[in-house]
Write an enzyme that holds these catalytic residues in place. Structure first.
Site, PDB file in Angstrom:
ATOM      1  N   TRP A 102      48.539  45.766  48.292  1.00 39.07           N
ATOM      2  CA  TRP A 102      48.592  44.316  48.061  1.00 39.07           C
ATOM      3  C   TRP A 102      50.014  43.798  48.014  1.00 39.07           C
ATOM      4  CZ3 TRP A 102      44.772  41.965  49.851  1.00 39.07           C
ATOM      5  CH2 TRP A 102      43.511  42.554  49.831  1.00 39.07           C
ATOM      6  N   ASP A 172      51.171  38.895  41.025  1.00 33.62           N
ATOM      7  CA  ASP A 172      49.784  38.925  41.502  1.00 33.62           C
ATOM      8  C   ASP A 172      48.987  39.747  40.483  1.00 33.62           C
ATOM      9  OD1 ASP A 172      47.349  39.358  42.684  1.00 33.62           O
ATOM     10  OD2 ASP A 172      48.147  40.250  44.525  1.00 33.62           O
ATOM     11  N   LYS A 196      37.298  39.461  40.214  1.00 28.89           N
ATOM     12  CA  LYS A 196      37.281  40.766  39.545  1.00 28.89           C
ATOM     13  C   LYS A 196      37.017  40.589  38.049  1.00 28.89           C
ATOM     14  CE  LYS A 196      40.370  41.733  43.194  1.00 28.89           C
ATOM     15  NZ  LYS A 196      39.578  42.564  44.078  1.00 28.89           N
TER      16      LYS A 196
HETATM   17  N1  PMP Z   1      45.776  40.996  45.404  1.00 26.82           N
HETATM   18  C1  PMP Z   1      45.065  41.957  44.796  1.00 26.82           C
HETATM   19  C2  PMP Z   1      45.737  42.783  43.738  1.00 26.82           C
HETATM   20  C3  PMP Z   1      43.739  42.177  45.151  1.00 26.82           C
HETATM   21  O1  PMP Z   1      43.031  43.141  44.558  1.00 26.82           O
HETATM   22  C4  PMP Z   1      43.134  41.369  46.145  1.00 26.82           C
HETATM   23  C5  PMP Z   1      41.686  41.505  46.548  1.00 26.82           C
HETATM   24  N2  PMP Z   1      41.133  42.717  46.494  1.00 26.82           N
HETATM   25  C6  PMP Z   1      43.924  40.389  46.758  1.00 26.82           C
HETATM   26  C7  PMP Z   1      45.239  40.227  46.359  1.00 26.82           C
HETATM   27  C8  PMP Z   1      43.357  39.502  47.828  1.00 26.82           C
HETATM   28  O2  PMP Z   1      42.440  38.650  47.286  1.00 26.82           O
HETATM   29  P1  PMP Z   1      41.568  37.630  48.168  1.00 26.82           P
HETATM   30  O3  PMP Z   1      40.688  38.455  49.041  1.00 26.82           O
HETATM   31  O4  PMP Z   1      40.823  36.856  47.148  1.00 26.82           O
HETATM   32  O5  PMP Z   1      42.500  36.797  48.946  1.00 26.82           O
END
Ligand code: PMP
Length: 361
Positions: A102, A172, A196
């Site tokens: 991420w 994030d 989550k």
């Molecule tokens: N950052 C993290 C730490 C994540 O776990 C996720 C989704 N698994 C995201 C960003 C991306 O999120 P989204 O699909 O809602 O854009």
């Protein structure tokens, strides 16, 4: 109804009590004669829902008054693009800690608009640890410093908040928000997708220090400018009203359970149960994460003999232990155990892991 334990990484398990309340209120919210899905977002009913959601999140996280709480759409991914447009002037440099998938996705998107300096990376060891802060190579006048407090795929979690050194710290927090207390005043901005620890997908939350707003690049689209949300109470356009409603119920549920400190105590206990099963297996199971940086939310593990993966998953499913397959980029297994996963689910998984290892080991 079959009782299952859902270890999905997101969208993920929600508190059963919240789902029951949503069900009870589905057709007639508080005597309004309407479902929340059918209400005008400008009406008094939804106004109350939104105001309570914000107030409860403020209480849960002890958010200081000089921070705005914004409800947005587009997930954490859209925030990756919004970050430079709002906080990094043309030609500026932003600092990133690269601890995994991420972080990398955010870095790629932000590099489209700003110079990115990677202050530290754990790629040398397959993103299995948090690089020691004393080694970080920072840009003194960076527009911001970004990190991901919990790498959902790698299962690596920060156990401390990095020093900001006068630079706005942006985090994030998608996969560990509300799982432990954090001092919001140390951040320029915290953001997270809801799916989550906070509710259904389709809602994202941003907690942003007010003085950082209003400096977006002049060509920033209105909908990508945090100020549009801040100036209009998250209702510049039609907000994701049903998702905000469910998130609001989750906030009330967490408050009723004693808040984020109580969540943290439970989460430590839950994670320990599964890590103990891995560590006691004499190498039958392996968790790649460095001991000190093991996530309490997402526990990746592999079986020494990959040929057994399918049998492990099939046996788990037969016991209603669901969605344990690891992310496609890493393979193996991953148990996501967010706030709403009960201790009984972690115990059921650990019991199964012990039995499976005994049977096949
Ligand atoms: N950052 C993290 C730490 C994540 O776990 C996720 C989704 N698994 C995201 C960003 C991306 O999120 P989204 O699909 O809602 O854009």
């Amino acid at each position: 109804m079959t009782q299952v334990f859902n270890f999905s990484s997101g969208p993920a398990v929600l508190p059963h009590e919240v789902l029951l309340q949503v069900q009870a209120e589905m057709l007639d919210w508080h005597g309004s004669g309407m479902s929340v899905m059918e209400m005008s977002h400008r009406g008094p009913e939804f106004g109350q829902i939104l105001a309570e959601a914000e107030a409860d999140l403020r209480t849960l996280m002890a958010i200081p008054d000089n921070y705005k709480v914004l409800f947005l759409q587009g997930g954490a991914h859209l925030q990756f693009a919004m970050l430079p447009l709002n906080f990094a002037p043309v030609g500026s440099t932003v600092d990133f800690v690269n601890t995994g998938h991420w972080s990398k996705v955010a870095i790629k998107e932000v590099s489209r608009y700003a110079n990115v300096n990677i202050v530290a990376s754990s790629e040398d060891k397959n993103f299995s640890y948090v690089p020691d802060e004393s080694t970080w190579q920072r840009t003194p006048d960076a527009a911001f410093l970004h990190y991901c407090s919990n790498e959902t795929i790698g299962g690596v979690e920060f156990n401390h908040i990095p020093q900001a050194n006068g630079v706005p710290l942006i985090c994030d927090m998608s996969s560990n928000i509300l799982s432990r207390p954090v001092d919001v005043s140390q951040f320029g901005m915290i953001y997270a997708g809801a799916q989550k620890n906070m509710g259904p997908s389709g809602v994202a939350v941003s907690i942003v220090r007010s003085d950082l707003l209003g400096k977006a690049r002049s060509d920033t689209p209105t909908m990508l400018n945090y100020k549009s949300y801040a100036d209009n109470g998250s209702m510049y356009n039609t907000p994701p009203s049903f998702g905000i409603y469910v998130a609001g119920l989750v906030y009330k549920h967490v408050l009723q359970q004693g808040g984020v400190a109580a969540m943290e105590a439970k989460n430590i206990e839950k994670a320990n149960v599964i890590y103990a099963a891995i560590d006691a297996s004499n190498g039958f199971y392996h968790c790649p994460t460095a001991l000190a940086d093991r996530s309490r939310m997402n526990i990746p593990f592999t079986l020494a003999d990959q040929q057994l993966d399918q049998a492990f998953l099939a046996g788990a499913e037969a016991r209603h232990l669901l969605q344990l397959k690891g992310h496609r980029s890493v393979g193996g297994m991953r148990a996501s155990i967010y706030n709403a996963m009960p201790l009984a689910g972690c115990q059921a998984l650990a019991d199964y892991m012990n039995e499976f290892a005994k049977m096949k080991g």
